[in-house]
Design an enzyme around this catalytic site. Structure first.
Site, short mmCIF file in Angstrom:
data_model
loop_
_atom_site.label_atom_id
_atom_site.label_comp_id
_atom_site.label_asym_id
_atom_site.label_seq_id
_atom_site.Cartn_x
_atom_site.Cartn_y
_atom_site.Cartn_z
N LYS A 1 -18.07 -5.48 7.96
CA LYS A 1 -16.73 -5.84 8.44
C LYS A 1 -16.10 -5.56 10.06
CE LYS A 1 -14.39 -7.69 4.21
NZ LYS A 1 -13.62 -6.65 2.96
N HIS B 1 0.58 -1.35 -0.27
CA HIS B 1 -0.13 0.12 -0.16
C HIS B 1 0.98 1.04 -0.25
CE1 HIS B 1 -3.11 -2.36 2.29
NE2 HIS B 1 -3.59 -2.37 1.47
N ARG C 1 -2.11 -6.24 -7.86
CA ARG C 1 -0.88 -7.73 -7.92
C ARG C 1 -1.02 -8.35 -9.10
NH1 ARG C 1 -3.13 -8.11 -2.22
NH2 ARG C 1 -5.62 -8.25 -3.42
N SER D 1 -3.25 -7.42 3.39
CA SER D 1 -3.44 -6.95 4.75
C SER D 1 -3.30 -8.44 5.20
CB SER D 1 -4.45 -5.99 5.39
OG SER D 1 -3.82 -4.47 4.80
#
Length: 169
Positions: free
Chosen positions: A51, A27, A100, A137
């Site tokens: 979440k 990040h 990614r 993460s």
């Protein structure tokens, strides 16, 4: 009015959105690169009520502020709602997202097209540094929870926060 806007030039703004639970070196790499391309870069810590994160929103904001302190043009804020509303409220025409892998592209392309259709906001995809191509993460939290070494994956302040949060003594 004074400053660059009064002279007919426009301040170039972008946003790097995410949950950042926690922020990783991947990040940080995207934020640093965006900060070299834009006059102002907002890091939007997106709130997802459904979440339960490892870190609270205020903790995430504080960690991000610590690890981005060297970038004078980075602003960190939270937002609950649509990212395009965050952009409209701050006159931000561009979203910067790191990719990614091809699997990221499928999802992110749909989001980019929706955001553009809703508000005209453009999304710029930045290829992730190969060093961080596997990093997320979620993966950092899982490895850290099992006692694995994540010191090369997160900034020192984040590593310290992870150690404190996950310590079982």
């Amino acid at each position: 009015m004074t400053g660059p806007e009064s002279e007919g030039s426009q301040v170039r703004r972008a946003v790097c959105p995410g949950s950042f639970d926690p922020i990783t070196n991947g990040h940080l790499d995207i934020i640093a690169r965006a900060s070299r391309l834009y006059d102002e870069v907002y890091v939007a810590v997106m709130v997802n009520q459904s979440k339960m994160g490892l870190f609270g929103i205020e903790e995430r904001i504080e960690l991000i502020r610590q690890v981005t302190a060297e970038y004078e043009n980075v602003v960190v804020e939270s937002h609950h709602g649509l990212l395009v509303d965050f952009c409209k409220q701050r006159d931000i025409p561009a979203i910067v997202k790191g990719l990614r892998a091809v699997s990221d592209f499928d999802y992110e392309l749909q989001m980019a097209q929706m955001n553009n259709g809703l508000s005209g906001v453009e999304t710029l995809f930045v290829p992730t540094n190969p060093t961080y191509s596997f990093l997320s993460s979620s993966l950092v939290k899982e490895v850290a929870a099992w006692g694995g070494d994540v010191s090369h994956l997160v900034p020192p302040a984040v590593l310290e926060a992870l150690d404190k949060r996950l310590r079982k003594d």
